[in-house]
Design an enzyme around this catalytic site. Structure first.
Site, PDB file in Angstrom:
ATOM      1  N   LYS A  98     -10.420  -6.553   1.123  1.00  0.00           N
ATOM      2  CA  LYS A  98     -11.812  -6.668   0.670  1.00  0.00           C
ATOM      3  C   LYS A  98     -12.682  -7.538   1.575  1.00  0.00           C
ATOM      4  O   LYS A  98     -13.914  -7.350   1.642  1.00  0.00           O
ATOM      5  CB  LYS A  98     -11.842  -7.227  -0.751  1.00  0.00           C
ATOM      6  CG  LYS A  98     -11.405  -6.250  -1.831  1.00  0.00           C
ATOM      7  CD  LYS A  98     -12.458  -5.192  -2.089  1.00  0.00           C
ATOM      8  CE  LYS A  98     -12.147  -4.401  -3.362  1.00  0.00           C
ATOM      9  NZ  LYS A  98     -13.213  -3.431  -3.655  1.00  0.00           N
TER      10      LYS A  98
ATOM     11  N   SER B  28      -2.648  -2.417  -0.046  1.00  0.00           N
ATOM     12  CA  SER B  28      -4.032  -2.901   0.001  1.00  0.00           C
ATOM     13  C   SER B  28      -4.224  -4.332  -0.471  1.00  0.00           C
ATOM     14  O   SER B  28      -5.257  -4.938  -0.189  1.00  0.00           O
ATOM     15  CB  SER B  28      -4.944  -1.975  -0.810  1.00  0.00           C
ATOM     16  OG  SER B  28      -4.495  -1.869  -2.145  1.00  0.00           O
TER      17      SER B  28
END
Length: 416
Positions: A62, A316
């Site tokens: 992110k 992720s």
């Protein structure tokens, strides 16, 4: 002559935008490891690599999108500060990016947010406001804050600058595995996969090659599956899933269009599949990965990815609450038939508990917990109910334990 490659439709950032974003975010991110996995290669029948964004700064990808978006703000916008809403990874990415760029950040988080994520966001220097009981309520509060203060709202996925930042991961992977043929990507709102898919499709098209992009969603939060079937971004109800990091009710508008054009396939995995994948990553790769980050590996383990050539599975994120980790490991063990809960009705007389324990020992299983009660719902007045937690070594061993008990005259029931 080979068939001509299909014309690539470009929605959102261009390849030049992704390359420019890569130069910007390199100031703030780490180049994360690319690890080969012999175990997953044996499962898939092709080379498999793990892109370890769980080891990225703030514990997830992110930071890429947040930093790229915020670095493009004007000086006047930076003086107004930024605001975001998140239950975890986006919050930490915005908080660190703001600190790196000298911008004040306010992050709205749900009241019940996990303590490690709350503390990490504060440690990166953001002001955290606990508001609402879910991310939707926090998002509304953040929007109201932006409207009343002039702070710039930083969206988690639905913005071209955020997509461009996330797409830098695709270019980085190509440097590490130049011959990659398939990429498996977790999907929530769609920021990561829209960036990675668009960047790689454009890069490969420029080189006269093709690449296959497969997205993975949790089966209880598969908004893209429904939306693609309907032909438009569609809001769905969200059931509980351990992969809360990708539990998004509705795709982003920009993300949906990019994914419709650039993603080849989307598959879903269950919570049990995800828990088993996390356990495999922990045991085989020595990697701690959060549920949302492990869905790419779950897709391989469940056989939903086939004939893929050299494959990269993106991990992720790795921001896993230790309290959740304990529960997920237990679930992963159960899903792998390495942890078995049984209920057995016994005659209420001396020696029965010892006899059952002896039978389990003879089957080479290990009892780790026992509950012996006369108050079981299905017990007769002359019976007691025995609840056993047992360590086993897979499906065949589970069947051996059950068969051994049945042959001795007992009627074991697996407790789900």
């Amino acid at each position: 002559m080979p068939d001509a490659l299909p014309e690539l439709v470009i929605t959102g950032p261009t390849l030049a935008d992704f390359e420019d974003a890569r130069a910007r975010v390199s100031e703030a991110i780490a180049v994360t490891p690319m690890e080969s996995s012999r175990f997953l290669a044996e499962v898939l029948g092709s080379p498999v690599y793990l892109k370890c964004e769980n080891l990225q700064r703030t514990g997830s990808y992110k930071i890429r999108g947040a930093y790229n978006r915020m670095s493009l703000l004007s000086e006047e916008e930076k003086t107004r500060g930024v605001v975001a809403a998140s239950a975890g990874n986006h919050a930490q990415g915005v908080a660190l990016a703001a600190r790196q760029l000298g911008i004040s950040a306010t992050i709205f988080m749900p009241v019940g947010v996990a303590l490690p994520k709350l503390q990490a966001t504060r440690d990166y220097g953001a002001e955290v406001v606990l508001r609402g009981h879910n991310v939707d309520e926090s998002l509304r509060a953040a929007a109201e804050f932006a409207a009343s203060t002039g702070a710039v709202f930083i969206p988690p996925f639905d913005h071209p600058d955020v997509v461009a930042g996330q797409g830098t991961l695709g270019l980085e992977m190509l440097d590490q595995v130049p011959d990659l043929q398939t990429v498996i990507v977790p999907i929530g709102g769609g920021g990561l996969i829209s960036g990675v898919a668009s960047a790689l499709k454009q890069k490969f098209a420029a080189e006269g090659r093709t690449v296959r992009i497969i997205g993975v969603q949790a089966s209880n939060a598969a908004a893209y599956v429904t939306s693609l079937r309907n032909g438009a971004a569609t809001e769905i109800p969200i059931a509980f899933t351990i992969a809360d990091g990708i539990a998004v009710r509705k795709p982003g508008a920009l993300n949906f269009e990019i994914i419709r054009e650039s993603v080849d396939e989307i598959v879903t995995v269950t919570d049990d599949d995800i828990a088993r994948a996390m356990l495999v990553l922990l045991e085989r790769a020595k990697l701690v990965v959060e549920p949302a980050g492990a869905v790419s590996v779950a897709a391989i383990l469940t056989g939903q990815v086939k004939d893929s050539g050299t494959t990269v599975a993106i991990l992720s994120g790795g921001n896993l609450d230790p309290m959740i980790m304990e529960r997920v490991i237990s679930r992963g063990l159960a899903a792998s038939d390495r942890y078995l809960k049984l209920r057995v009705m016994l005659p209420d007389r001396p020696g029965q508990l010892a006899r059952v324990a002896e039978l389990i020992s003879e089957a080479n299983a290990n009892v780790i917990e026992v509950l012996h009660t006369r108050h079981g719902r299905n017990a007769l007045i002359s019976q007691v109910e025995l609840e056993l937690s047992i360590e086993t070594r897979g499906p065949e061993h589970v069947q051996r334990v059950l068969t051994h008990l049945i042959e001795a005259g007992y009627e074991p029931r697996i407790d789900i």
